[in-house]
Design a protein around this motif. Sequence first.
Motif, PDB file in Angstrom:
ATOM      1  N   GLU A   1      -5.767   4.328  -4.689  1.00 60.88           N
ATOM      2  CA  GLU A   1      -5.025   4.332  -2.776  1.00 60.88           C
ATOM      3  C   GLU A   1      -3.643   4.191  -3.113  1.00 60.88           C
TER       4      GLU A   1
ATOM      5  N   GLU B   1      -6.052   0.117  -5.915  1.00 61.80           N
ATOM      6  CA  GLU B   1      -4.627   0.065  -4.162  1.00 61.80           C
ATOM      7  C   GLU B   1      -3.661  -0.598  -4.809  1.00 61.80           C
TER       8      GLU B   1
ATOM      9  N   VAL C   1      -5.777   8.596  -0.644  1.00 61.29           N
ATOM     10  CA  VAL C   1      -6.500   8.722  -2.358  1.00 61.29           C
ATOM     11  C   VAL C   1      -5.813   9.699  -3.191  1.00 61.29           C
TER      12      VAL C   1
END
Length: 388
Positions: free
Chosen positions: A311, A5, A378
């Motif tokens: 992400e 992320e 995503v």
Amino acid sequence: MVTREYGIAKPRQVASGPPPAGPHKAKENRDFKSMKGENQEKVISMTKPVTEAAVTVLFSTAAATFPASLAIADLGCSSGPNTLFAMFEIISIVIDLCKATKHELPEFQVFLNDLPGNDFNTIFRSFLPRFQEKLSEQMKRKYGASATMPCFLSGVPGSFYGRLFARESLRLIYSSYSLHWLSRVPRGLEGNKGNIYMARSSPPRVLRAYYEQFQRDFSTFLECRGQELVVGGRMVLTLIGRRSDDFSSDGCCYTWELLAITLNEMVTEGLIEEEKLHSFNIPQYTPLSKEVRREVQKQGSFTIDCLEVFEVDWGVFNTDFDPNVVSEDGAYNMARCIRAVAEPLLVDCFGEEIIDEIFKRFRAKLTDHMSKEKTTVVNIVISLKKIT
């Protein structure tokens, strides 16, 4: 599978005007004006380790028979200051490999592909000189003041959902933020009234129609690229995806739902015709990683070297989430990104006069939503090897 992320910075590039509209035409000359700015550059940098691994393996397998020229294609290149960023990164990787292995540099043949409406003239007139200058500077640092490197660039207009190149003419194909756009709006969306994409209230047949269109398109893409790559050639693809079978949990889907809510409110106020809203749908599909894997395995031309999911948080400029600080700027960032890709479709359906009002209201909804929770997108990156 690796999960990561990231925070993502605010884009510096703004849409200069709406490109032509239509299917895969959501992609046509859309430039990702925002996303091909700092956002897109950030995503390309995030996926660089995957690209570097693909190029390194390609180079090592060629060994002493490595060709005198290396043909590379960027599919869905768009046009903007960062259009050539990925190609510069790839060529830089090869320069470093050749320097480390004392291998003679190949000549580079780079093909830039997008639909015919893409502004290829601006790429070659405005952005190519700086690209060449940066390559020259790098060559001089690595090999001395007199070093040169032949690099030939060509524009290739056309849809990547069809053949673009001669059989077995390419060694490396690259594509970033393009393949989640479908070749057309799926058929069979009549029951999706009030929605503009896959949503919580969409009937199962609508979700199935989107998925089946993705299957057809991605399979066609793989079939075409399988013919164009040499055996052992590599392909690195990055596209927006999702993590869950539940579409309502996907940040990208929820963003389109907010736009649908905006449009429905404007229908209620008489600013937009209801019939036009019912005919409007986004030609995009954000697949699960397992759906991407399944299509690759089913098509049969490639093996998967690497498949990663990560992400991107469009609403923050670092990894610390403070809704009091970032919600306003984050909504501005995301609204610009969505406008860059959706405006041509909206203009085509609703007319140009209403666009500013649509995105004024849309941004307000984004601000409210992003003050309460992160809005992450995503991404799927996959590295493939041509085997047959």
